[in-house]
Scaffold this motif. Structure first.
Motif, PDB file in Angstrom:
ATOM      1  N   ALA A 282       3.230   1.921  -8.052  1.00  0.00           N
ATOM      2  CA  ALA A 282       3.748   3.184  -8.522  1.00  0.00           C
ATOM      3  C   ALA A 282       4.882   3.914  -7.993  1.00  0.00           C
ATOM      4  CB  ALA A 282       2.507   4.252  -8.285  1.00  0.00           C
ATOM      5  N   GLY A 283       5.271   3.320  -6.552  1.00  0.00           N
ATOM      6  CA  GLY A 283       6.390   3.595  -6.164  1.00  0.00           C
ATOM      7  C   GLY A 283       6.531   4.837  -5.122  1.00  0.00           C
ATOM      8  N   VAL A 284       7.525   4.995  -4.491  1.00  0.00           N
ATOM      9  CA  VAL A 284       7.721   6.051  -3.536  1.00  0.00           C
ATOM     10  C   VAL A 284       8.815   7.039  -3.779  1.00  0.00           C
ATOM     11  CG1 VAL A 284       6.781   4.700  -1.740  1.00  0.00           C
ATOM     12  CG2 VAL A 284       9.478   4.930  -1.884  1.00  0.00           C
ATOM     13  N   ASP A 285       8.786   8.095  -3.417  1.00  0.00           N
ATOM     14  CA  ASP A 285      10.009   9.173  -3.521  1.00  0.00           C
ATOM     15  C   ASP A 285      11.134   8.757  -2.732  1.00  0.00           C
ATOM     16  OD1 ASP A 285       8.628  10.543  -5.332  1.00  0.00           O
ATOM     17  OD2 ASP A 285       8.375  12.393  -4.373  1.00  0.00           O
ATOM     18  N   PHE A 286      12.244   8.818  -3.209  1.00  0.00           N
ATOM     19  CA  PHE A 286      13.595   8.491  -2.681  1.00  0.00           C
ATOM     20  C   PHE A 286      14.567   9.892  -2.795  1.00  0.00           C
ATOM     21  CE2 PHE A 286      18.063   7.345  -1.585  1.00  0.00           C
ATOM     22  CZ  PHE A 286      17.756   6.299  -0.400  1.00  0.00           C
ATOM     23  N   ILE A 287      14.508  10.627  -1.670  1.00  0.00           N
ATOM     24  CA  ILE A 287      15.411  11.869  -1.926  1.00  0.00           C
ATOM     25  C   ILE A 287      16.866  11.799  -1.017  1.00  0.00           C
ATOM     26  CG2 ILE A 287      15.281  14.251  -1.256  1.00  0.00           C
ATOM     27  CD1 ILE A 287      12.216  13.883  -1.195  1.00  0.00           C
TER      28      ILE A 287
ATOM     29  N   PRO B 207       0.683  -1.146   0.064  1.00  0.00           N
ATOM     30  CA  PRO B 207      -0.025   0.032  -0.060  1.00  0.00           C
ATOM     31  C   PRO B 207       0.817   1.218  -0.042  1.00  0.00           C
ATOM     32  CG  PRO B 207      -0.877  -1.510   1.608  1.00  0.00           C
ATOM     33  CD  PRO B 207       0.435  -2.291   1.161  1.00  0.00           C
ATOM     34  N   LEU B 208       1.896   1.167   0.645  1.00  0.00           N
ATOM     35  CA  LEU B 208       2.861   2.565   0.817  1.00  0.00           C
ATOM     36  C   LEU B 208       3.372   2.839  -0.649  1.00  0.00           C
ATOM     37  CD1 LEU B 208       4.723   1.621   4.006  1.00  0.00           C
ATOM     38  CD2 LEU B 208       2.775   3.366   3.643  1.00  0.00           C
ATOM     39  N   ALA B 209       3.615   1.881  -1.554  1.00  0.00           N
ATOM     40  CA  ALA B 209       3.805   2.423  -2.954  1.00  0.00           C
ATOM     41  C   ALA B 209       2.808   2.565  -3.736  1.00  0.00           C
ATOM     42  CB  ALA B 209       4.719   1.176  -3.636  1.00  0.00           C
ATOM     43  N   GLY B 210       1.510   2.675  -3.154  1.00  0.00           N
ATOM     44  CA  GLY B 210       0.278   2.886  -4.141  1.00  0.00           C
ATOM     45  C   GLY B 210      -0.133   4.109  -4.123  1.00  0.00           C
TER      46      GLY B 210
ATOM     47  N   LEU C  85      24.683  14.597   6.875  1.00  0.00           N
ATOM     48  CA  LEU C  85      25.168  15.733   7.584  1.00  0.00           C
ATOM     49  C   LEU C  85      26.998  15.703   7.593  1.00  0.00           C
ATOM     50  CD1 LEU C  85      22.747  15.286  10.522  1.00  0.00           C
ATOM     51  CD2 LEU C  85      22.553  16.827   8.465  1.00  0.00           C
ATOM     52  N   ALA C  86      27.437  16.460   8.395  1.00  0.00           N
ATOM     53  CA  ALA C  86      28.823  16.637   8.585  1.00  0.00           C
ATOM     54  C   ALA C  86      29.417  15.366   9.192  1.00  0.00           C
ATOM     55  CB  ALA C  86      29.504  17.746   9.177  1.00  0.00           C
ATOM     56  N   ASP C  87      28.729  14.897  10.018  1.00  0.00           N
ATOM     57  CA  ASP C  87      29.204  13.839  10.702  1.00  0.00           C
ATOM     58  C   ASP C  87      27.935  12.636  11.255  1.00  0.00           C
ATOM     59  OD1 ASP C  87      27.870  15.515  12.598  1.00  0.00           O
ATOM     60  OD2 ASP C  87      29.475  15.115  14.053  1.00  0.00           O
ATOM     61  N   GLY C  88      26.981  13.011  10.205  1.00  0.00           N
ATOM     62  CA  GLY C  88      25.862  12.104  10.681  1.00  0.00           C
ATOM     63  C   GLY C  88      24.979  11.623   9.420  1.00  0.00           C
ATOM     64  N   VAL C  89      23.826  11.083   9.614  1.00  0.00           N
ATOM     65  CA  VAL C  89      22.779  10.720   8.717  1.00  0.00           C
ATOM     66  C   VAL C  89      21.444  11.104   9.319  1.00  0.00           C
ATOM     67  CG1 VAL C  89      21.926   9.176   6.987  1.00  0.00           C
ATOM     68  CG2 VAL C  89      24.328   9.068   7.466  1.00  0.00           C
ATOM     69  N   PHE C  90      20.627  11.676   8.529  1.00  0.00           N
ATOM     70  CA  PHE C  90      19.357  11.742   9.159  1.00  0.00           C
ATOM     71  C   PHE C  90      18.239  11.034   8.058  1.00  0.00           C
ATOM     72  CE2 PHE C  90      14.932  13.326  10.010  1.00  0.00           C
ATOM     73  CZ  PHE C  90      14.749  13.383  11.413  1.00  0.00           C
ATOM     74  N   ILE C  91      17.575   9.826   8.517  1.00  0.00           N
ATOM     75  CA  ILE C  91      16.667   9.462   7.580  1.00  0.00           C
ATOM     76  C   ILE C  91      15.122   9.747   7.871  1.00  0.00           C
ATOM     77  CG2 ILE C  91      15.741   7.000   6.876  1.00  0.00           C
ATOM     78  CD1 ILE C  91      18.398   5.726   7.834  1.00  0.00           C
ATOM     79  N   GLY C  92      14.578  10.580   7.334  1.00  0.00           N
ATOM     80  CA  GLY C  92      13.256  11.153   7.429  1.00  0.00           C
ATOM     81  C   GLY C  92      12.116  10.556   6.612  1.00  0.00           C
ATOM     82  N   CYS C  93      10.903  10.006   7.082  1.00  0.00           N
ATOM     83  CA  CYS C  93      10.013   9.399   6.610  1.00  0.00           C
ATOM     84  C   CYS C  93       8.807  10.008   6.707  1.00  0.00           C
ATOM     85  CB  CYS C  93       9.988   7.920   6.955  1.00  0.00           C
ATOM     86  SG  CYS C  93       8.805   6.900   6.030  1.00  0.00           S
ATOM     87  N   ALA C  94       8.091  10.573   5.262  1.00  0.00           N
ATOM     88  CA  ALA C  94       6.850  11.131   5.499  1.00  0.00           C
ATOM     89  C   ALA C  94       5.825  10.434   4.747  1.00  0.00           C
ATOM     90  CB  ALA C  94       6.835  12.356   4.570  1.00  0.00           C
ATOM     91  N   VAL C  95       4.738   9.909   5.341  1.00  0.00           N
ATOM     92  CA  VAL C  95       3.743   8.745   4.919  1.00  0.00           C
ATOM     93  C   VAL C  95       2.305   9.561   5.239  1.00  0.00           C
ATOM     94  CG1 VAL C  95       2.812   6.525   5.394  1.00  0.00           C
ATOM     95  CG2 VAL C  95       5.263   7.014   5.722  1.00  0.00           C
ATOM     96  N   ASN C  96       1.402   9.212   4.280  1.00  0.00           N
ATOM     97  CA  ASN C  96      -0.001   9.671   4.243  1.00  0.00           C
ATOM     98  C   ASN C  96      -0.647   9.127   5.529  1.00  0.00           C
ATOM     99  OD1 ASN C  96      -2.858   9.592   3.517  1.00  0.00           O
ATOM    100  ND2 ASN C  96      -2.001  10.314   1.542  1.00  0.00           N
ATOM    101  N   HIS C  97      -1.295  10.207   6.401  1.00  0.00           N
ATOM    102  CA  HIS C  97      -1.775   9.802   7.647  1.00  0.00           C
ATOM    103  C   HIS C  97      -3.164   8.867   7.529  1.00  0.00           C
ATOM    104  CE1 HIS C  97      -2.295   9.341  11.636  1.00  0.00           C
ATOM    105  NE2 HIS C  97      -1.824  10.662  12.033  1.00  0.00           N
TER     106      HIS C  97
ATOM    107  N   MET D 164       4.327   7.854   0.064  1.00  0.00           N
ATOM    108  CA  MET D 164       5.408   7.878   1.058  1.00  0.00           C
ATOM    109  C   MET D 164       6.242   8.483   0.279  1.00  0.00           C
ATOM    110  SD  MET D 164       7.255   4.946   3.547  1.00  0.00           S
ATOM    111  CE  MET D 164       7.842   4.164   2.095  1.00  0.00           C
ATOM    112  N   ALA D 165       7.448   9.213   1.027  1.00  0.00           N
ATOM    113  CA  ALA D 165       8.876   9.753   0.959  1.00  0.00           C
ATOM    114  C   ALA D 165       9.699   9.391   1.730  1.00  0.00           C
ATOM    115  CB  ALA D 165       8.781  11.054   0.062  1.00  0.00           C
ATOM    116  N   VAL D 166      11.111   9.100   1.474  1.00  0.00           N
ATOM    117  CA  VAL D 166      12.182   8.637   2.427  1.00  0.00           C
ATOM    118  C   VAL D 166      13.087   9.639   1.944  1.00  0.00           C
ATOM    119  CG1 VAL D 166      13.793   7.205   3.103  1.00  0.00           C
ATOM    120  CG2 VAL D 166      11.517   6.365   2.602  1.00  0.00           C
ATOM    121  N   GLN D 167      13.454  10.492   2.762  1.00  0.00           N
ATOM    122  CA  GLN D 167      14.570  11.549   2.479  1.00  0.00           C
ATOM    123  C   GLN D 167      15.808  11.269   3.277  1.00  0.00           C
ATOM    124  OE1 GLN D 167      13.745  15.638   2.159  1.00  0.00           O
ATOM    125  NE2 GLN D 167      15.633  16.317   3.210  1.00  0.00           N
ATOM    126  N   VAL D 168      16.974  11.001   3.024  1.00  0.00           N
ATOM    127  CA  VAL D 168      18.146  10.816   3.517  1.00  0.00           C
ATOM    128  C   VAL D 168      19.105  12.044   3.297  1.00  0.00           C
ATOM    129  CG1 VAL D 168      19.964   9.167   3.657  1.00  0.00           C
ATOM    130  CG2 VAL D 168      17.985   8.468   2.933  1.00  0.00           C
TER     131      VAL D 168
END
Length: 491
Positions: free
Chosen positions: A101-106, A81-84, A156-168, A149-153
């Motif tokens: 249909a897929g999800v955004d990967f940024i 469903p998340l890819a629909g 950072l200078a010394d890190g990684v932030f994985i943020g997920c936005a999903v239809n509520h 859904m979209a996943v944004q990676v």
């Protein structure tokens, strides 16, 4: 041109490097899923935006991106469903079409920002965090023509932030974090995920009612431009236990001082939560019976740790708002209905299975009565929300189908969302546990509170508090509240 994040606006500190579509690794065979009486009201809410901060793994970033893309594709095959996309049929029923249909990967870059900037214990949540998520202020109804859904990676200078936005309208917190946990599990090399989602649509939540929408779709029901402050207040395991002990022993407000808390209950709700993955099976109840003034008190209902914390917040915010004594205040708590229904829903039922329980009391009572009384009002409503109550909420909605009204409409509301029971810190993608949880701009208004588990575990809690600026000042100067906050030193 490199420069410090403090000298740059959020948009200058972050740039999008690439944006692509990730599709499931295997073609979906899942039929259309009808949105339920718990899903449909969320169509006017923003996409959920939650994410995790990690230390930088010793890998080239291109390898990290490749791992995450592959893991996401494999995980989506378990969560089609998340890819629909959302579709509405000729009768007005809304469905999730699992069409791959897929999800955004940024991939985004914020190389001038360090993990310490995000973790800073300063008064405000770093403004750049809001840029770590896609679909900023996107209403869930837009899932008809945008990815679910979209996943944004973000690098950072010394890190990684994985943020997920999903239809509520597609997921609640339970489903969201089950996906996130599964995503991390697959990236660690698991061939099968350990907690398969359940896509059944045969409960009382699946309603024949039709929700009608205005032209152009629904809008959020709160102001997007109101001035707000946002801060995270952390509560240690020891502070939570002292607070709970105070509530259950009906102690008067005193400085908590230094008290040992060994072998006592971790968190009242965790023992019944199938999503809680951790140690904490051993619990010792704190007994409410004690001897005072030579008389034995009668046995009363034990108040949970989280309800004790909610009561503390309710009192403090009510005082900070300086409301008239006769003004009715409302404390809303989102509750999971999966185990409340008979027959029970699967613990990993995919979709929304939540209802919002309002507890009402006059500001004068909240401020003047003791903490135990406030906690009892919350406790009674939570305990009363059984199968009959859940079905009653559904029947009431069916009589008048409507979107869920988010906001602080009378200046006296608090809305508690998320949960310290969600296994947010169990998300290990192969390079260690997260350093912190953060959220985006979605669904934030005066009085919106989100509860997260503390990183130290053991029942510690972080509260993400969003308030009008003047109310936040009052909360920060409230001694009863602040004495339990980690790092607070009274002047």
């Amino acid at each position: 041109m490199p420069c410090s994040s403090s000298a740059m606006s959020p948009s200058e500190s972050l740039s999008v490097v690439s944006n692509c579509t990730v599709v499931p690794s295997t073609k979906s065979t899942l039929q259309n899923l009808k949105l339920s009486a718990s899903d449909l009201p969320m169509l006017s809410c923003h996409y959920i935006q939650k994410g995790l901060l990690f230390s930088r793994p010793p890998l080239p970033f291109i390898s990290i991106l490749s791992l995450l893309k592959t893991g996401l594709s494999l995980t989506l095959s378990h969560f089609p469903p998340l890819a629909g996309r959302l579709t509405t049929d000729g009768d007005g029923y809304v469905y999730i079409t699992c069409n791959d249909a897929g999800v955004d990967f940024i991939h985004a870059n914020a190389a001038s920002v360090h993990a310490r900037d995000i973790l800073s214990p300063s008064d405000e949540v770093h403004e750049l965090v809001k840029e770590f998520f896609a679909f900023d202020r996107t209403v869930s109804y837009d899932g008809h023509f945008k990815p679910i859904m979209a996943v944004q990676v973000t690098e950072l200078a010394d890190g990684v932030f994985i943020g997920c936005a999903v239809n509520h309208a597609v997921t609640d917190g339970t489903s969201f974090w089950n996906f996130f946990n599964s995503f991390a599990e697959v990236c660690r090399g698991a061939r099968q995920i350990s907690r398969l989602p359940d896509f059944s649509r045969d409960s009382v939540l699946i309603s024949p009612a039709v929700l009608l929408f205005p032209g152009g779709g629904p809008k959020v029901t709160f102001s997007l431009d109101a001035p707000l402050r946002e801060r995270i207040f952390s509560f240690s395991r020891e502070a939570i236990l002292k607070l709970k002990d105070r509530v259950n022993n009906n102690e008067k407000w005193i400085d908590i001082g230094t008290v040992d808390a060994v072998d006592v209950e971790l968190m009242g709700k965790q023992s019944n939560d199938t999503l809680h993955v951790g140690n904490g099976n051993k619990t010792t109840q704190i007994l409410g019976n004690s001897m005072r003034n030579g008389e034995k008190t009668t046995k009363t209902t034990e108040i949970s740790s989280f309800q004790s914390l909610c009561a503390l917040l309710w009192r403090a915010v009510t005082r900070a708002r300086k409301l008239p004594a006769s003004k009715t205040t409302t404390f809303r708590m989102a509750v999971n209905c999966r185990h409340r229904l008979e027959p029970k829903l699967d613990a990993y039922y995919f979709g929304n299975a939540i209802q919002s329980i309002p507890t009402l009391a006059a500001a004068g009572e909240v401020s003047s009565r003791d903490l135990r009384w406030c906690a009892e009002q919350l406790n009674k409503n939570v305990l009363a929300h059984d199968d009959v109550m859940v079905r009653g909420f559904v029947a009431d909605w069916e009589r008048d189908p409507r979107c869920f009204p988010l906001g602080n409409f009378d200046g006296a509301m608090i809305s508690m969302g998320s949960s310290p029971r969600f296994p947010m810190f169990d998300n290990n993608f192969g390079w260690g546990r997260p350093m912190a949880i953060r959220s985006g701009r979605a669904n934030k208004f005066d009085g919106k509170i989100s509860a997260f588990p503390g990183r130290e575990g053991g029942g510690s809690v972080d509260l993400e508090v969003v308030l009008a600026p003047e109310t936040m000042v009052g909360l920060e100067s409230d001694s009863e509240f602040m004495q339990y906050v980690s790092g607070f030193v009274e002047a």
